[in-house]
Design a protein around this motif. Sequence first.
Motif, short mmCIF file in Angstrom:
data_model
loop_
_atom_site.label_atom_id
_atom_site.label_comp_id
_atom_site.label_asym_id
_atom_site.label_seq_id
_atom_site.Cartn_x
_atom_site.Cartn_y
_atom_site.Cartn_z
N TRP A 263 -130.44 -35.26 103.67
CA TRP A 263 -130.70 -35.96 104.94
C TRP A 263 -132.07 -35.53 105.48
CZ3 TRP A 263 -127.01 -35.62 109.81
CH2 TRP A 263 -127.33 -36.68 110.69
N LEU A 296 -129.41 -42.76 107.15
CA LEU A 296 -127.95 -42.88 107.01
C LEU A 296 -127.53 -44.29 106.64
CD1 LEU A 296 -126.65 -40.65 109.93
CD2 LEU A 296 -126.92 -40.06 107.52
N TRP A 297 -128.27 -45.30 107.12
CA TRP A 297 -127.96 -46.69 106.78
C TRP A 297 -128.52 -47.10 105.43
CZ3 TRP A 297 -124.76 -50.28 108.59
CH2 TRP A 297 -124.25 -50.16 109.88
N THR A 300 -128.62 -43.27 102.36
CA THR A 300 -127.70 -42.21 102.69
C THR A 300 -127.55 -41.18 101.56
OG1 THR A 300 -125.49 -41.74 103.56
CG2 THR A 300 -125.63 -43.44 101.89
N GLN A 303 -124.14 -41.37 98.19
CA GLN A 303 -124.06 -42.78 97.85
C GLN A 303 -122.65 -43.18 97.42
OE1 GLN A 303 -126.78 -45.38 97.37
NE2 GLN A 303 -127.50 -44.09 99.05
N GLY A 332 -123.16 -45.96 100.13
CA GLY A 332 -124.51 -46.49 100.22
C GLY A 332 -124.55 -48.00 100.04
N ASN A 335 -122.97 -49.87 103.20
CA ASN A 335 -123.87 -49.90 104.35
C ASN A 335 -124.84 -51.08 104.31
OD1 ASN A 335 -122.87 -47.70 105.72
ND2 ASN A 335 -124.36 -46.26 104.90
N HIS A 357 -122.40 -47.00 110.50
CA HIS A 357 -122.58 -46.77 109.07
C HIS A 357 -121.42 -45.97 108.52
CE1 HIS A 357 -123.55 -42.64 110.03
NE2 HIS A 357 -124.41 -43.07 110.94
N ALA A 359 -121.93 -43.43 106.27
CA ALA A 359 -122.53 -42.27 105.62
C ALA A 359 -121.62 -41.06 105.62
CB ALA A 359 -123.86 -41.92 106.29
#
Length: 430
Positions: A263, A296-297, A300, A303, A332, A335, A357, A359
């Motif tokens: 992240w 995150l969208w 991410t 996945q 992933g 999203n 999301h 995530a």
Amino acid sequence: MTRPSPAESAPASPAAPAGCPAHAGAVPLWGPGFQAEPQTVYRGMRRDHGPVVPVELPGGFPAWLVIGYRELHRVTSDGELFPRDVGLWNQWPNVPDDWPLLPMVGRPMPSIYFSAGEEHRRHVRMVAPALEGADPFRIRGHCEQLADRLIDDVCARGTADLVAEFCEPLPVLVLARLIGFPDEEGAAIARVLKDLADGGPEAQSAHLRFGEHMARLLAAKRAEPGDDVTSRMLDFPEEFTDEEYTLDLMAVTAAGHLPTADWISNSVRLMLTEDEFAHSMAGGRRSIGEAMNEVLWEDTPTQILAGRWAARDTQLGGQRIRAGDMLLLGLGAANTDPLIRQGLSGPGPAQGGNGAHLAFSHGEYRCPFPAQEIAEIIARTGIEVLLDRLPDLRLDVPVENLVRRPSAFLRGTTALPVRFTPVRTTGDLS
């Protein structure tokens, strides 16, 4: 903090199991497409198979990858039809003891991550309050101090690999403090988790060493409790065995390590390569949060997450799912499900600050909210300290030379070489 998974290689794949015609055209979950442009791979999956895709894991094991947002929401919301009960898997007779993905998939065991039903909820009742007891201001203080320490190691050089020297060590050093390890043991925990996440021949031995670290910590905190996650778990009124405590501590630490590291690195990479976030490099704070949410969208760290297992024969996304089949959560891909994107009005979900999301997964097994808060504090504080200390940070290689981790499951950069104007250490500044 969704649980990380080992990177996988691409061994020779045996034929699909007899009686499983849907997997005759299964998509292999490996290869350069996942490393370079996973969304391109997901678009091809949607075109050819719809929201639920027959896939093949390394070693030739069949599974279903759920890439539709609504279908994934259904799977994670229905714990009776799709429990996280690994003991249901119909492939266990074929799984060798040295399978590289075994640490990720797991076997039935008394831990928060590998138990189901009421047994899982019993572990949640202990672990969630122990995490929630961590003071956010103290977490931020730990993160600032440890981030400064890591930057001090490189700041006079003018160059660094942010992944190896900052993004990966920072979360585990903070988490080691939070669960009760002394700082001198944090580096050893980081090495163990790196071996575990990389998979391959070291994964099994790393798992054993990881458990040994946690068992020693448990004994130390029984003898001398402190203000830490381990001591709060031990103080919980319900009775747990030493094995259960150890496995839960392993799950908490492993789940918080690599996804948080990715992240951080994915967010910094975005800010270094996208004009939209250029003012973040000049001390902007709002853009750091926007970049983290966009990651995150769109990018991410986790996945694909294993998994759920069908309790009985059923239908999902136009596919016939048999009892005992494994379902992988395509976080992933879900999203970026175009059916969901078409229903959004105004700016894109990341730009609008939309938090819907997946995530952190969804449902009973989603990352606990206290763990999400810890991950966000670590990631945001780490990036803020990095940009405060090294404000003219810039990539040291062309963006096309950056290499992603060779895994369908995890989305991170293997290295992030940067250059900056050398600055003094915090010791020199004082």
